[in-house]
Design a protein around this motif. Structure first.
Motif, mmCIF file in Angstrom:
data_model
loop_
_atom_site.group_PDB
_atom_site.id
_atom_site.type_symbol
_atom_site.label_atom_id
_atom_site.label_comp_id
_atom_site.label_asym_id
_atom_site.label_seq_id
_atom_site.Cartn_x
_atom_site.Cartn_y
_atom_site.Cartn_z
ATOM 1 N N LEU A 44 1.160 -1.174 -0.016
ATOM 2 C CA LEU A 44 -0.215 -0.270 0.091
ATOM 3 C C LEU A 44 0.600 1.286 -0.037
ATOM 4 C CD1 LEU A 44 -3.102 0.967 -0.342
ATOM 5 C CD2 LEU A 44 -2.546 0.880 2.231
ATOM 6 N N VAL A 45 0.601 2.103 -0.848
ATOM 7 C CA VAL A 45 0.996 3.888 -0.868
ATOM 8 C C VAL A 45 -0.005 4.922 -1.132
ATOM 9 C CG1 VAL A 45 3.339 2.858 -2.555
ATOM 10 C CG2 VAL A 45 1.633 3.046 -3.344
ATOM 11 N N ASN A 46 0.858 5.633 -0.409
ATOM 12 C CA ASN A 46 -0.273 6.388 -0.603
ATOM 13 C C ASN A 46 0.341 8.719 -0.194
ATOM 14 O OD1 ASN A 46 -3.100 8.161 -0.267
ATOM 15 N ND2 ASN A 46 -3.355 7.959 1.969
ATOM 16 N N PHE A 47 0.089 9.329 -0.877
ATOM 17 C CA PHE A 47 0.761 10.904 -0.326
ATOM 18 C C PHE A 47 1.140 11.033 -0.079
ATOM 19 C CE2 PHE A 47 -3.405 11.890 0.948
ATOM 20 C CZ PHE A 47 -2.940 13.021 1.253
ATOM 21 N N THR A 48 2.079 11.947 0.238
ATOM 22 C CA THR A 48 2.946 12.245 1.202
ATOM 23 C C THR A 48 2.428 13.882 1.864
ATOM 24 O OG1 THR A 48 5.388 11.600 -0.346
ATOM 25 C CG2 THR A 48 5.394 13.225 1.791
ATOM 26 N N SER A 49 2.395 13.938 2.441
ATOM 27 C CA SER A 49 1.537 15.153 3.407
ATOM 28 C C SER A 49 2.240 15.873 3.363
ATOM 29 C CB SER A 49 0.280 14.619 4.638
ATOM 30 O OG SER A 49 1.524 14.359 5.758
ATOM 31 N N GLY A 50 1.948 17.816 3.044
ATOM 32 C CA GLY A 50 2.615 18.907 3.326
ATOM 33 C C GLY A 50 2.023 19.594 2.962
ATOM 34 N N THR A 51 1.346 18.961 1.318
ATOM 35 C CA THR A 51 0.961 19.700 0.300
ATOM 36 C C THR A 51 -0.469 19.829 0.183
ATOM 37 O OG1 THR A 51 1.385 18.747 -2.062
ATOM 38 C CG2 THR A 51 3.107 19.476 -0.711
ATOM 39 N N ARG A 52 -0.520 20.719 -1.356
ATOM 40 C CA ARG A 52 -2.317 21.128 -1.071
ATOM 41 C C ARG A 52 -2.696 20.400 -2.260
ATOM 42 N NH1 ARG A 52 -5.614 22.173 3.054
ATOM 43 N NH2 ARG A 52 -4.411 23.992 4.149
ATOM 44 N N SER A 53 -1.154 19.095 -3.202
ATOM 45 C CA SER A 53 -2.089 18.653 -4.491
ATOM 46 C C SER A 53 -3.167 17.787 -4.460
ATOM 47 C CB SER A 53 -0.490 17.869 -4.928
ATOM 48 O OG SER A 53 -0.255 16.738 -4.279
ATOM 49 N N ASN A 54 -3.023 17.286 -3.417
ATOM 50 C CA ASN A 54 -4.236 16.112 -3.353
ATOM 51 C C ASN A 54 -5.184 17.050 -3.704
ATOM 52 O OD1 ASN A 54 -3.558 17.018 -0.878
ATOM 53 N ND2 ASN A 54 -5.651 15.244 -0.128
ATOM 54 N N ALA A 55 -6.091 18.701 -3.173
ATOM 55 C CA ALA A 55 -6.722 19.156 -3.770
ATOM 56 C C ALA A 55 -7.788 19.555 -4.825
ATOM 57 C CB ALA A 55 -6.985 20.969 -2.262
ATOM 58 N N ASP A 56 -6.715 19.237 -6.406
ATOM 59 C CA ASP A 56 -7.073 19.483 -7.754
ATOM 60 C C ASP A 56 -8.005 19.146 -7.624
ATOM 61 O OD1 ASP A 56 -6.305 16.576 -7.685
ATOM 62 O OD2 ASP A 56 -4.697 17.135 -9.518
ATOM 63 N N TYR A 57 -9.161 18.073 -7.107
ATOM 64 C CA TYR A 57 -10.201 17.719 -7.810
ATOM 65 C C TYR A 57 -11.142 19.419 -7.460
ATOM 66 C CZ TYR A 57 -11.262 16.289 -2.732
ATOM 67 O OH TYR A 57 -11.430 15.847 -1.520
ATOM 68 N N LEU A 76 5.859 24.903 -3.790
ATOM 69 C CA LEU A 76 7.097 24.937 -3.661
ATOM 70 C C LEU A 76 7.720 25.716 -2.528
ATOM 71 C CD1 LEU A 76 6.706 27.808 -7.449
ATOM 72 C CD2 LEU A 76 7.801 24.883 -6.447
ATOM 73 N N ASP A 77 6.147 26.357 -0.992
ATOM 74 C CA ASP A 77 6.783 27.159 0.093
ATOM 75 C C ASP A 77 7.060 25.808 0.794
ATOM 76 O OD1 ASP A 77 5.764 29.125 -0.846
ATOM 77 O OD2 ASP A 77 4.494 28.843 0.503
ATOM 78 N N TYR A 78 6.714 24.545 0.684
ATOM 79 C CA TYR A 78 6.855 23.330 1.331
ATOM 80 C C TYR A 78 8.229 22.571 0.817
ATOM 81 C CZ TYR A 78 6.742 18.840 3.327
ATOM 82 O OH TYR A 78 7.086 17.909 4.878
ATOM 83 N N ASP A 79 8.943 23.269 -0.704
ATOM 84 C CA ASP A 79 10.497 22.893 -1.039
ATOM 85 C C ASP A 79 11.142 23.884 -0.215
ATOM 86 O OD1 ASP A 79 12.098 21.499 -2.645
ATOM 87 O OD2 ASP A 79 12.179 23.363 -3.708
ATOM 88 N N LYS A 80 11.062 24.650 0.397
ATOM 89 C CA LYS A 80 11.440 25.988 0.538
ATOM 90 C C LYS A 80 11.607 26.227 2.016
ATOM 91 C CE LYS A 80 10.961 29.123 -3.362
ATOM 92 N NZ LYS A 80 10.185 30.658 -3.585
#
Length: 839
Positions: free
Chosen positions: A748-761, A781-785
């Motif tokens: 089982l795999v899942n997304f890494t939390s911390g960004t809003r990418s999964n809210a694109d729906y 980009l903010d998470y990366d920085k």
């Protein structure tokens, strides 16, 4: 059936006794018994010190292949005398987890080689499947010849208006126990075990044979080919609603040993007798058997047909419908006259003396929802009523029992009903626990943790008891009996007084049976790979069997005792005859151990059993797209990936894979080298949003749904073995879902939390939950920085399509995002590359 018709045997009512031989003083009279097949690193690992001296060691060493001591322990528990031994002790090395090959050393005494590895049980289920294939009647692929093609002529068919000696086609199925009788009761149970093994652990099985058993792949797991061979014969044994047969041939089979061409000792040329189930007593030598009804065999038909219908539904709809109808008619037959159906003999009084039947009815009613989902509540309630009638399989409470008196030896109904109805699970698992405690009360008194009685087919009981311990642990989460479970598994593979594996040829090169009571080996020296032999019996049973004569000196003579005996000798039909149904049960167990939960590597981040991030030390990101009903971004996403020379991962539902309008897109994504995986078949919600541990699906629903997802993927050439990773629907799951996934040899795999990418729906009408593309882009980009490891190892989840109400499509920003990530030094890879897997 055992070769009892050759002899007039006397079965005595026995009590468990022990014998202490005269103490030996020579230190060479000591042995270390192990599981010759090996141990998984995370499993319970115990060896047995067994000595004819009074010595009990105070420590033991583990030596590697270079002769170096890698582990020393004083974790030794003494138990005193057992069987032929004066002193015994358990040597526990469970905390040693380093893979490799070793041996235990105590002074000058050394154990056989110990193999510790996650892969020690790999392919063993398929190895044992060889024996089932070799037992085929009709066309036998091992012999490349046909046998018993004229079966058979009906007896006792008056109730169905069938005259005695009427011919009906009953060719096929499996020979029973290295002889050539065929029983519906053992065949149906074996078929169910094979179907269940595939359903629960599909990745344990390969595809190397055609449906007829000859070499060549056919796109179907070999275990399903074998299960269908059983189902096809059962269909012949229940050809009409008012006709069901219990047995083909009888103990006249035992008049001679021969390779199975065509038998002619039954009075009608090459036809053999076919015994109709009429619910009344039938022949048992000079007497009559104790048949009281139609339930036990007919109920076994019901469960096998129902599970077969469910599993074959996606591959062969017409076949599945036939099985579904037969399941319903078999259940009606089981209710004609409630009670047990026993087998028949002509020359001797010895039969499969099955004496219980409510466990079969419990499983039957628990299985009917597979073919009639609307009635699951009613059938679950009916199944539970039968469960309450026999909460504990009777042999678990006893030191002895008659031959096959309580069959099957494990109550499968408790397991299946627990999965069907979680509300009943606690009560049913308590039933399992109560039975385990009965055996544990006997087992805890000896070093081998042996509490299973030494009756005929004691190995079958041992496998069944191991299953019960495993199921109890999986259903309840209680690991109290883990060491007991492992001890019984270890017993089968050499951790027993005789130091031998009880499975022909497994493991290769170790002490396994070579001279079983089988015509194949005795007459032609044919290997019977994978066959589980009957196992040790009480010495009192052995001594009272007339006609046993060992053909060679007993290589295990110094390990025989007044407690129990075992011989690897053709002449001992009581301990060394392989059985078809016992081997089928072992196949399930081997598949389960092969598919046991594996540890997630420490360098990966995980949550509730799912990997949620790869290595934070590597500047790699996996772009992951999920899809169910929408694919409006598919073409745009594919174009961007091609332009940027990037590969991504797509986790799509079975519904997505099955829609014709998406087929071209799927083929293009696959052709371009992207990773394609499953996202469930029907996009189920597995567990409650607020109470994460509260499951909304049963194990059966989960596994059936995931298998259906993989079936839809196969149309695009993506086999189960090609797609190890599974991303759950709604990206919501719990530890139990992860465990079930692991049992199927998936991760089982899942997304890494911390960004809003999964809210694109999201779309504006969702109110506060809505996230614009600008907000999503900025969050990445903010998470990366702002984080020390940036987006290293990230599983960045997006959607391949969204609801039309979202007009601000984030996939339009994908080219910009990929360029930005590349400029920041990130490599965009597929999920299997991120997690360092091949493919």
């Amino acid at each position: 059936m055992k070769k009892l018709s050759l002899f007039k045997a006397v079965l005595l009512v026995l009590t468990l006794t022990s014998f202490i031989p005269k103490p030996a003083t020579d230190s060479s009279n000591s042995w270390i018994r192990i599981n010759l097949l090996g141990y998984q690193p995370s499993s319970s690992k115990v060896a047995i010190w067994a000595s004819k001296t009074n010595q009990v060691p105070d420590k033991f060493e583990l030596i590697n292949q270079n002769g170096k001591v890698v582990y020393t322990s004083t974790n030794i528990k003494s138990f005193g005398a057992y069987g032929p031994f004066t002193a015994t002790a358990r040597l526990n090395f469970s905390d040693f987890k380093t893979p490799g090959k070793y041996f235990i050393r105590i002074a000058e005494i050394k154990s056989p080689e110990i193999n510790i590895n996650d892969e020690v049980y790999r392919h063993t289920a398929d190895f044992a499947l060889r024996y089932m294939r070799q037992q085929r009647s009709g066309f036998n692929p091992y012999l490349r010849d046909s046998c018993h093609t004229h079966d058979g002529y009906v007896l006792y068919g008056a109730k169905a208006g069938i005259k005695d000696s009427t011919y009906m086609d009953a060719s096929g199925g499996w020979h029973d126990a290295s002889d050539y009788l065929q029983y519906s009761t053992t065949s149906a149970n074996a078929t169910y075990h094979l179907l269940m093994a595939y359903r629960d652990f599909p990745q344990a099985f390969g595809d190397e044979k055609q449906a007829n058993g000859l070499e060549g792949k056919n796109g179907r797991a070999d275990v399903l080919d074998e299960a269908k061979w059983g189902l096809d014969w059962l269909l012949k044994m229940h050809p009409k609603e008012n006709i069901m047969f219990n047995q083909l041939a009888d103990d006249r089979d035992h008049l001679s040993m021969r390779i199975p061409k065509e038998d002619s000792q039954y009075g009608k040329g090459f036809e053999r007798p076919l015994y109709y189930i009429d619910g009344e007593p039938q022949q048992r030598g000079k007497f009559m058997n104790n048949t009281k009804g139609t339930s036990s065999t007919a109920a076994k038909f019901t469960s096998a047909f129902a599970l077969g219908s469910k599993i074959f539904a996606s591959a062969d709809e017409n076949y599945a419908q036939t099985l579904a109808k037969k399941a319903m008619s078999a259940l009606a037959y089981a209710n004609i006259k409630k009670g047990v159906t026993q087998t028949v003999s002509v020359k001797s009084p010895y039969i499969y003396a099955e004496d219980n039947w409510v466990d079969d009815m419990e499983l039957a009613y628990a299985s009917i929802p597979l073919v009639d989902s609307k009635s699951w509540k009613k059938n679950a309630k009916e199944a539970l009523s039968y469960a309450k009638m026999e909460p504990i399989t009777p042999w678990l409470t006893r030191d002895t029992a008659n031959h096959y008196q309580y069959y099957p030896f494990v109550n499968i109904g408790h397991y299946e009903l627990s999965k069907l109805n979680p509300l009943m699970r606690q009560q049913l698992t308590q039933y399992y626990k109560q039975g385990i405690e009965q055996v544990w009360d006997r087992a805890k008194k000896n070093a081998f943790y042996r509490g299973v009685p030494f009756i005929w087919c004691s190995n079958n009981l041992t496998v069944a008891f191991t299953q019960q311990c495993m199921w109890y642990k999986n259903l309840s989460g209680d690991k109290s009996f883990t060491e007991l479970e492992q001890a019984n598994f270890d017993w089968i593979f050499g951790c027993n007084p005789w130091g031998t594996s009880m499975v022909y040829g497994l493991p290769n090169g170790a002490d396994t049976p070579t001279d079983p009571h089988s015509a194949f080996t005795h007459l032609k020296k044919y290997p019977i790979d994978g066959g589980l032999v009957d196992g040790p019996v009480y010495t009192n049973i052995y001594k009272n069997l007339i006609g046993i004569q060992l053909g060679e000196p007993d290589e295990y003579a110094e390990f025989q005792s007044d407690l129990a005996v075992y011989h690897d000798d053709y002449g001992d039909y009581s301990t060394n005859e392989p059985t078809m149904d016992g081997t089928a049960s072992l196949i399930y167990l081997l598949a389960a151990y092969d598919s046991s939960v594996k540890t997630i590597p420490k360098e990966f981040q995980s949550l509730q059993g799912a990997i949620i991030r790869g290595k934070t030390t590597e500047k790699k990101i996996a772009l992951v797209f999920t899809g169910d009903e929408f694919a409006d971004g598919g073409e745009s996403i594919n174009k961007t990936l091609v332009n940027e020379n990037v590969k991504a991962s797509f986790f799509l539902t079975g519904r997505f894979y099955s829609k014709a309008k998406f087929a071209s897109l799927i083929k293009t994504l696959k052709a371009n080298g992207n990773y394609l995986g499953p996202h469930s078949n029907g996009h189920l919600l597995y567990n409650d949003w607020t109470k994460r541990d509260s499951l909304l699906v049963t194990e059966l629903q989960f596994k059936s749904d995931l298998i259906a997802n993989y079936s839809a993927m196969e149309k695009f050439g993506i086999k189960m073995g090609d797609a190890k990773y599974f991303l759950p629907p709604y990206e919501w799951y719990n530890q139990q879902i992860a465990n079930w996934t692991s049992q199927m040899d998936k991760q089982l795999v899942n997304f890494t939390s911390g960004t809003r990418s999964n809210a694109d729906y999201t779309y504006p009408e969702m109110g506060k939950a809505y996230r614009s593309s600008d907000e999503i882009y900025k969050s990445i980009l903010d998470y990366d920085k702002s984080n020390p490891n940036g987006l290293n190892g990230f599983i960045l989840l997006l959607h391949i399509g969204t609801d039309p109400r979202r007009t601000d499509k984030f996939y339009n920003r994908l080219p910009e995002l990929i360029k930005q990530l590349k400029n920041a030094g990130y490599e965009l890879v597929t999920i299997n590359n991120l997690l360092k897997e091949e493919g």
